[in-house]
Enzyme design. Structure first.
Site, PDB file in Angstrom:
ATOM      1  N   CYS A  24       0.856  -1.208   0.309  1.00  0.00           N
ATOM      2  CA  CYS A  24      -0.279  -0.218  -0.528  1.00  0.00           C
ATOM      3  C   CYS A  24       0.655   1.482   0.044  1.00  0.00           C
ATOM      4  O   CYS A  24       1.874   1.287  -0.898  1.00  0.00           O
ATOM      5  CB  CYS A  24      -0.873   0.168   1.138  1.00  0.00           C
ATOM      6  SG  CYS A  24      -2.513   1.187   0.725  1.00  0.00           S
ATOM      7  N   HIS A  60      -3.141  -5.424   1.268  1.00  0.00           N
ATOM      8  CA  HIS A  60      -3.098  -6.348   2.474  1.00  0.00           C
ATOM      9  C   HIS A  60      -2.608  -7.295   2.758  1.00  0.00           C
ATOM     10  O   HIS A  60      -4.199  -8.301   3.575  1.00  0.00           O
ATOM     11  CB  HIS A  60      -3.467  -5.489   3.322  1.00  0.00           C
ATOM     12  CG  HIS A  60      -3.813  -3.770   3.762  1.00  0.00           C
ATOM     13  ND1 HIS A  60      -2.538  -3.374   3.998  1.00  0.00           N
ATOM     14  CD2 HIS A  60      -4.525  -2.770   2.766  1.00  0.00           C
ATOM     15  CE1 HIS A  60      -2.113  -1.236   3.855  1.00  0.00           C
ATOM     16  NE2 HIS A  60      -3.627  -1.907   3.011  1.00  0.00           N
ATOM     17  N   GLU A  63      -1.501  -8.723   5.135  1.00  0.00           N
ATOM     18  CA  GLU A  63      -1.827  -9.168   6.395  1.00  0.00           C
ATOM     19  C   GLU A  63      -2.686  -8.979   7.425  1.00  0.00           C
ATOM     20  O   GLU A  63      -2.948  -9.162   8.147  1.00  0.00           O
ATOM     21  CB  GLU A  63      -0.697  -8.130   7.287  1.00  0.00           C
ATOM     22  CG  GLU A  63      -1.098  -6.501   7.070  1.00  0.00           C
ATOM     23  CD  GLU A  63      -0.963  -5.650   6.361  1.00  0.00           C
ATOM     24  OE1 GLU A  63      -0.675  -5.815   5.073  1.00  0.00           O
ATOM     25  OE2 GLU A  63      -1.282  -4.477   5.756  1.00  0.00           O
TER      26      GLU A  63
END
Lengths: 236, 746
Positions: A89, A206, A208
């Protein structure tokens, strides 16, 4: 493989990255401060993470100020000497601003911030990040950005394709790469790319945020597993 | 230094221009034993504004249950409520309005609303982990309203996303009563270790007072007073009363503040919100029975030559006032320097219980701390109350006057276009809802937002609720329903309701009909909160949400928004709202009534303006929630979704759309079919169960009200054997309708 997560003022996905790498993946991970000048203790088999967020408020232009921070000089040297650098990002935006990756990230075509689940197709498995991913399996990984429309001139895009530098493309639930599955108007449905030397990775989605059962989605975990597995076999 | 404050004295006219009443001016003169100068009068005017003093509401607020349960601090004692969630952790949470600024400048108004509420949470030492918001807009027919929606959503998105706290839930309503005054209520919840919280106090005379964060500018001056008046056509001229937000500064302030707390050098801390330095210095001092000496020359300002009242009243955002242990200033300075934040020593705590502000070595204001604050000397009023005339029209409503639809499918299709029922995707996709990787409800939707607390097995469960049409129809019962629905949403998500925060949005309290609504709504809320054992931890009151348009008074629907916190002790035990599997049985728990009162159907399809509040019985509701909670704990149900706007029909569709599976149901013959499908009679939940559980489930419910509605099957919807088409078609309208309205003729 050891990880370092850079904290710029305004980074806000640093804690999430520390959590996933440290608690979920059980990897060795440390936070790095933007005012530091060096990456002492890191070898080229390690990985520096540039997390998501709004570094320096993203004032001026996303990632534009972060590239001039002390730590980025060290990160650029680290990448040039072959170390792994992974920007997610805002981290991807910083890598483009730093010229570690080609192209730029423009405002989404609808001119709005978009946060939602998207699906990704792995385009190349010839990188450490994607080596153990299955190109046939669409990965559900969320995006959350206002400036995620990857743009490069035609020459650069052709080069990315020719050199097999496209990591991920947005696709639909079934894995089809379509216009409707393109969330932000990005060129060629590109969600992530790597550099020519294949040690610098950038992606807008993302992983994560999709790495734990409790969140109902573990697809993102596959990326970290691939990276760590590939690095381990490379080290041996 | 002179001992008498400088400057010319004021008159009752000045007081009136600052929004004070003549009697209040008199009272101020009495407190000071002299006539105040302009700076002093400005201080009183903001501290005695409704926004800071609750002068017109406190009599009633005190009747709410404000302690007990898991509360760690009583309502109003600190910047936010604090409750024990177990495992040595506390959750600080609060909801607050930013209605007036958002109506004038929607982007900044909403953005600073978000910033302000997060600051209230981390001022206490808690790290915000979730945000919600409750938004009320007028009719989307007008370009102005679309502009307000776009601006407010962009403001929340831009501030919240950058600050890095997920927006996990909330509600959006559209109703003509908000055509002139929109409502923007923002909520934040944060986690802190019990024992590591910071208080908004100023103990220890001699301790230094620091200001941290942004420099003080001329924005937001008299913001609190502005928020305590009606909006008029000229309100746009009050633009400087709207603050400008900088989420990047706030993010730095958050990290630096939490790091600074760990040093142990902080005695007390309060953020600068409404009424700026005035409010933080007076509230902190009053709380500790101390005073402060503040040198305004030391306050970093954005421009030169700011007058004392400008510095004192400025509502520039992203600032904190800190009282530090004497001799430990350096420790704090170093941390703020690390985060590149400005930190200035501006004064010290004194014994004399007075606030003394200096500029150029001169005493420019000298006022006692206590009389400024709520519970100190701030005025308290009981306003006149009169039953509103419109209620007689509501009492006359009879369901028999509503004609049955000739075609239920077309009635349902029409209803399914109501902006109040369709997905708010166009709005919430602009919010980062997943950052901090705690949001369980992204991929597993529930009636309330479920956010896991990292490092524990627990989750917090959050919701905001208030159907203001119900409150309009019956302020007492409507407010009870708001609390009940919030609790029901938490229970249906698997959590236990713990406490509430409220945002009471009403018209002008000097209007007896408005005050009737207020007093009754607060009373109803109190009764429901006592029943659910969910005490009120604080919140705010926003009066004057009524516009004076060419002499015509237009108050908003009374809107006592409830923000409720629940706890789910085992994160894994979350209950979700979606139908899971074909063949599962669908039941309604609770009792349906011949009731269409205040339903979205009757208002949107039938254009009925005055109808009764839906059926509601507090004991019935409580029992229902106990039942649902037990069913979840026993593992007997696969989904739970409460019946609210749009009735059983909407509830069934919402459960079906998630996995795109259909259902076949049969209506209860004893009830009007429109009331059965679209009525909003309360205390009902749609559940689905695996067929294997049928006998255990029915045995458990023996003696209670429940009905087998049908089963989960195929891709289509069948109601009384009538084909209502593919679920996917309904889902398409649901997902795109609001976006289509918002993007049309832009």
């Amino acid at each position: 493989m050891k990880f370092g997560v850079v904290l710029f003022p305004g980074s806000n996905c640093d804690d999430d990255m520390m959590h996933v790498l440290g608690e979920v993946m059980n990897a060795e991970v440390v936070k790095l401060w933007h005012k530091d000048y060096s990456l002492d203790g890191f070898t080229t088999n390690d990985c520096i993470i540039l997390p998501g967020g709004f570094s320096y408020g993203d004032y001026l232009r996303c990632g534009a100020i972060a590239r001039f921070s002390h730590i980025m000089q060290a990160v650029i040297d680290f990448a040039n000497s072959g170390g792994y650098v992974f920007g997610i990002c805002n981290g991807f935006q910083i890598l483009c601003e730093s010229k570690l990756l080609p192209g730029v990230l423009l405002a989404n075509s609808n001119q709005k911030f978009i946060c939602k689940n998207t699906y990704l197709r792995t385009v190349t498995t010839k990188t450490k990040l994607t080596e153990h991913l299955n190109p046939a399996q669409p990965l559900k990984i969320p995006i959350a950005h206002a400036e995620g429309r990857y743009y490069a001139d035609e020459k650069t895009l052709n080069k990315l394709v020719k050199n097999d530098q496209i990591l991920f493309k947005y696709c639909d639930e079934k894995g089809k790469i379509t216009n409707a599955a393109n969330p932000n108007g990005t060129s060629l449905n590109i969600a992530g790319i790597c550099n020519e030397k294949r040690n610098v990775f950038g992606m807008m989605p993302h992983p994560e945020r999709a790495a734990e059962e409790i969140l109902g989605n573990t697809d993102g975990r596959l990326l970290f597993e691939s990276l760590m597995k590939a690095a381990m076999s490379a080290a041996h | 230094m002179s001992s008498q404050p400088s400057n010319q004295l004021t008159t009752v006219e000045t007081a009136k221009s600052l929004g004070l009443l003549p009697a209040e001016f008199k009272k101020i003169c009495k407190i000071l034993r002299r006539t105040p100068n302009f700076t002093e009068l400005s201080i009183f005017s903001v501290m005695w504004s409704e926004h800071c003093s609750y002068k017109n509401s406190i009599v009633h607020l005190k009747k709410l249950p404000r302690e007990g349960g898991r509360l760690l601090v009583g309502a109003g004692e600190e910047n936010a409520g604090l409750v024990d969630i177990g495992g040595g952790l506390g959750c600080a949470f609060k909801i607050e309005s930013h209605n007036h600024p958002s109506a004038i400048e929607p982007f900044q108004g909403a953005a600073t609303g978000v910033g302000g509420i997060h600051r209230d949470i981390f001022t206490m030492g808690a790290r915000p982990i979730a945000a919600l918001n409750s938004l009320r807009f007028g009719n989307l027919d007008s370009d102005r309203m679309k502009h307000l929606v776009r601006g407010v959503v962009h403001g929340i998105s831009s501030y919240g996303n950058c600050f890095g706290v997920p927006t996990v839930g909330g509600e959006v309503y559209f109703n003509d009563s908000y055509n002139h005054d929109i409502l923007v209520n923002a909520m934040s919840a944060g986690i802190v270790k019990i024992g590591e919280t910071v208080s908004a106090s100023a103990d220890g005379p001699g301790n230094p007072v620091l200001i941290v964060g942004s420099a003080t500018g001329k924005d937001g001056i008299h913001g609190a007073t502005f928020a305590s008046a009606e909006l008029t056509e000229d309100s746009a001229k009050d633009l400087p009363a709207v603050q400008v937000g900088d989420p990047f500064q706030e993010k730095l302030l958050l990290e630096a503040t939490l790091e600074a707390i760990k040093t142990g050098a902080i005695v007390g801390m309060q953020d600068m919100g409404a009424a700026g330095i005035t409010c933080s210095t007076s509230e902190m001092s009053a709380k500790s029975g101390t005073g402060m000496k503040i040198d305004l020359d030391k306050v970093p300002t954005r421009q030169q030559g700011m007058k004392p009242f400008e510095i004192l009243l400025s509502e520039s955002q992203e600032r904190m006032l800190i009282v530090c242990k004497k001799g430990q200033e350096q420790k704090l300075m170093e941390i703020f320097d690390k985060w590149d934040l400005e930190c200035a020593l501006i004064g010290e705590v004194t014994k004399n219980q007075r606030l003394q502000y200096f500029q150029n070595g001169e005493l420019v204001a000298d006022v006692p701390a206590k009389p400024l604050v709520l519970g100190g000397g701030a005025p308290v009023y009981e306003r006149k109350s009169r039953k509103p005339k419109y209620l007689t029209k509501i009492e006359k409503f009879n369901i028999d006057s509503v004609k049955l639809p000739s075609n239920y499918l077309s009635a349902a299709k029409k209803l399914w276009k109501s902006p109040n029922l369709v997905s708010k995707r166009w709005i919430y996709e602009q919010y980062d809802s997943m950052i901090r990787t705690g949001t369980q409800t992204t991929n597993a939707p529930s009636d309330a937002a479920v956010v896991r607390v990292k490092g524990t097995e627990k989750s917090i469960v959050l919701t905001t609720d208030c159907n203001s049409a119900y409150v309009y129809a019956d302020p007492y019962k409507g407010a009870m329903i708001a609390v009940a629905e919030a609790a029901r949403n938490i229970v249906c998500s698997g959590g236990d309701p713990v406490a509430i925060t409220n945002c009471l949005n009403f018209g002008n309290p000097y209007n007896p009909e408005v005050f009737y609504q207020f007093a009754n709504a607060v009373a109803g809320m109190g009764e429901a909160c006592r029943k659910f054992n969910t005490p009120v931890t604080g919140g705010n009151v926003s009066f004057y949400n009524q516009a004076n348009i060419r002499g015509k008074i237009v108050p908003v629907f009374p809107t006592p928004t409830i923000g409720m916190l629940g706890v789910l002790d085992d994160s894994q035990k979350q209950m979700t709202l979606d139908f899971k599997k074909e063949g599962d049985l669908i039941y309604l728990i609770g009792k349906s009534k011949n009731d269409l009162g205040s339903s979205e159907y009757i208002r949107f399809n039938k254009k009925v303006k005055f109808s009764s509040c839906p059926h509601f019985d507090l004991n019935e509701e409580f029992e229902l929630q106990q039942t649902i909670s037990s069913l979840i704990k026993k593992g007997l149900i696969s989904s739970a979704h409460d019946v609210s706007e749009g009735g059983i029909f909407a509830a069934l569709l919402e459960s079906a759309m998630v996995r795109n599976i259909g259902f076949a149901v049969v209506c209860e013959a004893s009830i009007r079919k429109d009331a059965f499908l679209f009525g909003e009679s309360q205390s009902r939940v749609v559940v689905s169960i695996a067929p294997d559980h049928k006998s255990a489930f029915e045995k458990f419910l023996h003696g209670k009200d429940f009905t087998l509605l049908g089963k989960v099957q195929g891709k289509r919807i069948s109601i009384d054997e009538e084909d209502f088409g593919d679920v996917s078609g309904w889902k398409k309208t649901y997902d795109t309708e609001l976006g289509n309205i918002m993007e049309a003729d832009k």
